[in-house]
Design a protein around this motif. Structure first.
Motif, PDB file in Angstrom:
ATOM      1  N   GLY A 123     -29.045 -67.640 -23.134  1.00  0.00           N
ATOM      2  CA  GLY A 123     -28.894 -69.085 -23.079  1.00  0.00           C
ATOM      3  C   GLY A 123     -27.573 -69.456 -22.443  1.00  0.00           C
ATOM      4  N   ALA A 124     -27.490 -70.682 -21.963  1.00  0.00           N
ATOM      5  CA  ALA A 124     -26.256 -71.226 -21.400  1.00  0.00           C
ATOM      6  C   ALA A 124     -26.197 -72.696 -21.754  1.00  0.00           C
ATOM      7  CB  ALA A 124     -26.218 -71.044 -19.881  1.00  0.00           C
ATOM      8  N   ALA A 125     -25.037 -73.147 -22.240  1.00  0.00           N
ATOM      9  CA  ALA A 125     -24.886 -74.537 -22.672  1.00  0.00           C
ATOM     10  C   ALA A 125     -23.612 -75.147 -22.106  1.00  0.00           C
ATOM     11  CB  ALA A 125     -24.871 -74.633 -24.196  1.00  0.00           C
ATOM     12  N   HIS A 126     -23.715 -76.425 -21.756  1.00  0.00           N
ATOM     13  CA  HIS A 126     -22.580 -77.241 -21.333  1.00  0.00           C
ATOM     14  C   HIS A 126     -22.168 -78.076 -22.544  1.00  0.00           C
ATOM     15  CE1 HIS A 126     -21.604 -81.463 -19.866  1.00  0.00           C
ATOM     16  NE2 HIS A 126     -20.563 -80.780 -19.443  1.00  0.00           N
ATOM     17  N   ALA A 127     -20.992 -77.765 -23.104  1.00  0.00           N
ATOM     18  CA  ALA A 127     -20.576 -78.398 -24.351  1.00  0.00           C
ATOM     19  C   ALA A 127     -19.284 -79.176 -24.153  1.00  0.00           C
ATOM     20  CB  ALA A 127     -20.409 -77.361 -25.458  1.00  0.00           C
ATOM     21  N   GLY A 128     -19.407 -80.402 -23.674  1.00  0.00           N
ATOM     22  CA  GLY A 128     -18.292 -81.321 -23.751  1.00  0.00           C
ATOM     23  C   GLY A 128     -18.187 -81.783 -25.198  1.00  0.00           C
ATOM     24  N   TRP A 129     -17.191 -82.600 -25.495  1.00  0.00           N
ATOM     25  CA  TRP A 129     -17.045 -83.004 -26.899  1.00  0.00           C
ATOM     26  C   TRP A 129     -18.290 -83.713 -27.402  1.00  0.00           C
ATOM     27  CZ3 TRP A 129     -17.590 -87.661 -29.166  1.00  0.00           C
ATOM     28  CH2 TRP A 129     -17.553 -88.798 -28.349  1.00  0.00           C
ATOM     29  N   LYS A 130     -18.897 -84.551 -26.569  1.00  0.00           N
ATOM     30  CA  LYS A 130     -20.055 -85.317 -27.015  1.00  0.00           C
ATOM     31  C   LYS A 130     -21.255 -84.418 -27.245  1.00  0.00           C
ATOM     32  CE  LYS A 130     -22.841 -89.389 -25.884  1.00  0.00           C
ATOM     33  NZ  LYS A 130     -23.075 -90.474 -24.892  1.00  0.00           N
ATOM     34  N   GLY A 131     -21.513 -83.504 -26.306  1.00  0.00           N
ATOM     35  CA  GLY A 131     -22.625 -82.585 -26.475  1.00  0.00           C
ATOM     36  C   GLY A 131     -22.438 -81.681 -27.676  1.00  0.00           C
ATOM     37  N   ALA A 132     -21.208 -81.181 -27.850  1.00  0.00           N
ATOM     38  CA  ALA A 132     -20.934 -80.327 -29.000  1.00  0.00           C
ATOM     39  C   ALA A 132     -21.097 -81.098 -30.304  1.00  0.00           C
ATOM     40  CB  ALA A 132     -19.514 -79.761 -28.894  1.00  0.00           C
ATOM     41  N   PHE A 133     -20.597 -82.327 -30.329  1.00  0.00           N
ATOM     42  CA  PHE A 133     -20.667 -83.158 -31.529  1.00  0.00           C
ATOM     43  C   PHE A 133     -22.108 -83.482 -31.909  1.00  0.00           C
ATOM     44  CE2 PHE A 133     -20.497 -87.463 -33.500  1.00  0.00           C
ATOM     45  CZ  PHE A 133     -19.788 -87.125 -34.635  1.00  0.00           C
ATOM     46  N   THR A 134     -22.962 -83.710 -30.908  1.00  0.00           N
ATOM     47  CA  THR A 134     -24.357 -84.062 -31.189  1.00  0.00           C
ATOM     48  C   THR A 134     -25.271 -82.845 -31.295  1.00  0.00           C
ATOM     49  OG1 THR A 134     -24.730 -84.467 -28.815  1.00  0.00           O
ATOM     50  CG2 THR A 134     -24.177 -86.368 -30.192  1.00  0.00           C
ATOM     51  N   GLY A 135     -24.707 -81.635 -31.117  1.00  0.00           N
ATOM     52  CA  GLY A 135     -25.471 -80.436 -31.471  1.00  0.00           C
ATOM     53  C   GLY A 135     -26.059 -79.616 -30.354  1.00  0.00           C
ATOM     54  N   VAL A 136     -25.476 -79.625 -29.161  1.00  0.00           N
ATOM     55  CA  VAL A 136     -26.089 -78.861 -28.068  1.00  0.00           C
ATOM     56  C   VAL A 136     -26.096 -77.363 -28.359  1.00  0.00           C
ATOM     57  CG1 VAL A 136     -23.984 -78.640 -26.657  1.00  0.00           C
ATOM     58  CG2 VAL A 136     -26.234 -78.614 -25.564  1.00  0.00           C
ATOM     59  N   THR A 137     -25.054 -76.833 -28.991  1.00  0.00           N
ATOM     60  CA  THR A 137     -25.062 -75.399 -29.281  1.00  0.00           C
ATOM     61  C   THR A 137     -26.052 -75.072 -30.400  1.00  0.00           C
ATOM     62  OG1 THR A 137     -23.118 -75.712 -30.716  1.00  0.00           O
ATOM     63  CG2 THR A 137     -22.735 -74.973 -28.442  1.00  0.00           C
ATOM     64  N   ASP A 138     -26.170 -75.957 -31.386  1.00  0.00           N
ATOM     65  CA  ASP A 138     -27.143 -75.749 -32.466  1.00  0.00           C
ATOM     66  C   ASP A 138     -28.565 -75.709 -31.897  1.00  0.00           C
ATOM     67  OD1 ASP A 138     -25.396 -76.547 -35.171  1.00  0.00           O
ATOM     68  OD2 ASP A 138     -24.813 -77.641 -33.369  1.00  0.00           O
ATOM     69  N   ARG A 139     -28.862 -76.621 -30.996  1.00  0.00           N
ATOM     70  CA  ARG A 139     -30.208 -76.669 -30.420  1.00  0.00           C
ATOM     71  C   ARG A 139     -30.467 -75.496 -29.485  1.00  0.00           C
ATOM     72  NH1 ARG A 139     -32.068 -82.873 -29.097  1.00  0.00           N
ATOM     73  NH2 ARG A 139     -31.474 -83.813 -31.094  1.00  0.00           N
ATOM     74  N   THR A 140     -29.424 -75.002 -28.848  1.00  0.00           N
ATOM     75  CA  THR A 140     -29.595 -73.819 -28.012  1.00  0.00           C
ATOM     76  C   THR A 140     -30.001 -72.625 -28.864  1.00  0.00           C
ATOM     77  OG1 THR A 140     -27.932 -74.651 -26.450  1.00  0.00           O
ATOM     78  CG2 THR A 140     -28.479 -72.316 -26.326  1.00  0.00           C
ATOM     79  N   VAL A 141     -29.351 -72.460 -29.994  1.00  0.00           N
ATOM     80  CA  VAL A 141     -29.697 -71.379 -30.917  1.00  0.00           C
ATOM     81  C   VAL A 141     -31.142 -71.533 -31.395  1.00  0.00           C
ATOM     82  CG1 VAL A 141     -29.200 -70.386 -33.191  1.00  0.00           C
ATOM     83  CG2 VAL A 141     -27.323 -70.963 -31.634  1.00  0.00           C
ATOM     84  N   GLU A 142     -31.539 -72.762 -31.726  1.00  0.00           N
ATOM     85  CA  GLU A 142     -32.917 -72.999 -32.178  1.00  0.00           C
ATOM     86  C   GLU A 142     -33.923 -72.659 -31.082  1.00  0.00           C
ATOM     87  OE1 GLU A 142     -32.839 -77.092 -33.257  1.00  0.00           O
ATOM     88  OE2 GLU A 142     -31.613 -76.763 -35.053  1.00  0.00           O
ATOM     89  N   ALA A 143     -33.614 -73.021 -29.846  1.00  0.00           N
ATOM     90  CA  ALA A 143     -34.513 -72.727 -28.730  1.00  0.00           C
ATOM     91  C   ALA A 143     -34.594 -71.223 -28.484  1.00  0.00           C
ATOM     92  CB  ALA A 143     -34.042 -73.448 -27.474  1.00  0.00           C
ATOM     93  N   GLU A 145     -34.255 -68.971 -30.864  1.00  0.00           N
ATOM     94  CA  GLU A 145     -35.084 -68.476 -31.973  1.00  0.00           C
ATOM     95  C   GLU A 145     -36.566 -68.629 -31.665  1.00  0.00           C
ATOM     96  OE1 GLU A 145     -32.903 -68.844 -36.202  1.00  0.00           O
ATOM     97  OE2 GLU A 145     -33.394 -70.754 -35.281  1.00  0.00           O
ATOM     98  N   ALA A 146     -36.933 -69.734 -31.023  1.00  0.00           N
ATOM     99  CA  ALA A 146     -38.340 -69.958 -30.668  1.00  0.00           C
ATOM    100  C   ALA A 146     -38.858 -68.906 -29.698  1.00  0.00           C
ATOM    101  CB  ALA A 146     -38.507 -71.353 -30.071  1.00  0.00           C
ATOM    102  N   LEU A 147     -37.941 -68.236 -28.998  1.00  0.00           N
ATOM    103  CA  LEU A 147     -38.322 -67.169 -28.073  1.00  0.00           C
ATOM    104  C   LEU A 147     -38.226 -65.786 -28.718  1.00  0.00           C
ATOM    105  CD1 LEU A 147     -36.612 -68.379 -24.764  1.00  0.00           C
ATOM    106  CD2 LEU A 147     -39.041 -68.520 -25.381  1.00  0.00           C
ATOM    107  N   GLY A 148     -37.878 -65.761 -30.004  1.00  0.00           N
ATOM    108  CA  GLY A 148     -37.831 -64.487 -30.711  1.00  0.00           C
ATOM    109  C   GLY A 148     -36.451 -63.996 -31.077  1.00  0.00           C
ATOM    110  N   ALA A 149     -35.412 -64.752 -30.744  1.00  0.00           N
ATOM    111  CA  ALA A 149     -34.051 -64.347 -31.073  1.00  0.00           C
ATOM    112  C   ALA A 149     -33.777 -64.545 -32.563  1.00  0.00           C
ATOM    113  CB  ALA A 149     -33.044 -65.137 -30.247  1.00  0.00           C
ATOM    114  N   SER A 150     -32.741 -63.871 -33.037  1.00  0.00           N
ATOM    115  CA  SER A 150     -32.270 -64.020 -34.408  1.00  0.00           C
ATOM    116  C   SER A 150     -30.814 -64.458 -34.380  1.00  0.00           C
ATOM    117  CB  SER A 150     -32.390 -62.683 -35.156  1.00  0.00           C
ATOM    118  OG  SER A 150     -31.661 -62.710 -36.367  1.00  0.00           O
TER     119      SER A 150
END
Length: 255
Positions: A123-143, A145-150
């Motif tokens: 995965g790759a995420a662009h995390a400015g303060w707003k994206g980080a605050f609203t959960g872009v890294t959390d959602r990347t992890v969830e996405a 997981e949907a592909l089989g990651a832990s």
């Protein structure tokens, strides 16, 4: 410019082809001198050549995919490649496909690269303060997981971004994060009246730890302070320059 593309790597991502790139090794000139990968501010031919060089420096022959970044928490799962003109509006990409490079553009915001070596998911995420605050890294992890990651098997690394000593914010910014959680106080250092210094890198890393990511790394590179290595939106703004350029961070799985 004849200098080679500078590629910063991290041992936590050693199982995947990856690199945090800066401005060294490109063909752009003027205020965008170097490896500017933004089509918005440069000659299209220069940007195209810089993107080609960036991809070849990390995973030659791979298809480079980016998104139209909008400072959101939105994540796209890559099943099929797209043309640059059709790139989705989002701020993170995940895949288990081989032979593609996921890329995020930054110019002070934090790029984050992810890899689960056991599941073969990146995965790759662009995390400015707003994206980080609203959960872009959390959602990347969830996405992922949907592909089989832990979560326990994911390694995530925060790349070059603006450092706390270079990132002054106003009291409204500080209050917004403190109201979201008192623990966020640790990411601020007092500054002049009505202002504070914000640790974006530390905040993003803390979000990753809180999400249960197994291994979290930080490169500790300040985009604002290193003009010869990185593009910086805030530095260009302070100088009242008409543009600022973008660098790219890439991760891919070899076929």
């Amino acid at each position: 410019m004849n200098e080679p593309v500078e590629v910063l790597t991290h041992p936590g991502l050693a199982g995947a082809a990856h690199g945090f790139l800066g401005r060294r090794g490109g063909v752009s000139t003027g205020i965008h001198a170097g490896l500017n990968v933004s089509y918005a501010e440069d000659e299209p031919a220069h940007t195209a050549e810089n993107r080609r060089r960036a991809g070849d420096a990390v995973l030659p022959g791979a298809r480079l995919l980016t998104c139209f970044q909008v400072h959101s928490p939105d994540v796209v799962t890559v099943d099929e490649p797209w043309e640059d003109a059709d790139r989705p509006h989002a701020d993170a990409l995940v895949t288990r496909q081989t032979g593609v490079l996921l890329g995020v553009l930054t110019a002070d915001c934090a790029p984050v690269l992810f890899h689960d070596a056991h599941a073969g998911v990146i995965g790759a995420a662009h995390a400015g303060w707003k994206g980080a605050f609203t959960g872009v890294t959390d959602r990347t992890v969830e996405a992922m997981e949907a592909l089989g990651a832990s979560r326990a098997n994911i390694a995530a690394v925060v790349g070059p971004c603006i450092a706390q000593k270079s990132y002054e914010v106003d009291s409204a910014f500080e209050r917004r994060l403190l109201e979201a959680g008192g623990e966020n106080e640790r990411f601020f250092r007092a500054g002049r009246e009505g202002h504070a210094w914000f640790d974006l890198e530390g905040y993003v890393a803390a979000r990753l730890h809180a999400a249960g990511v197994g291994q979290v790394g930080m490169l500790g590179q300040d985009t604002y302070a290193q003009e010869d290595r990185f593009f910086s939106f805030r530095r260009a703004t302070h100088r009242q320059e008409p543009g600022y350029g973008r660098q790219i961070s890439l991760i891919g799985l070899e076929p």
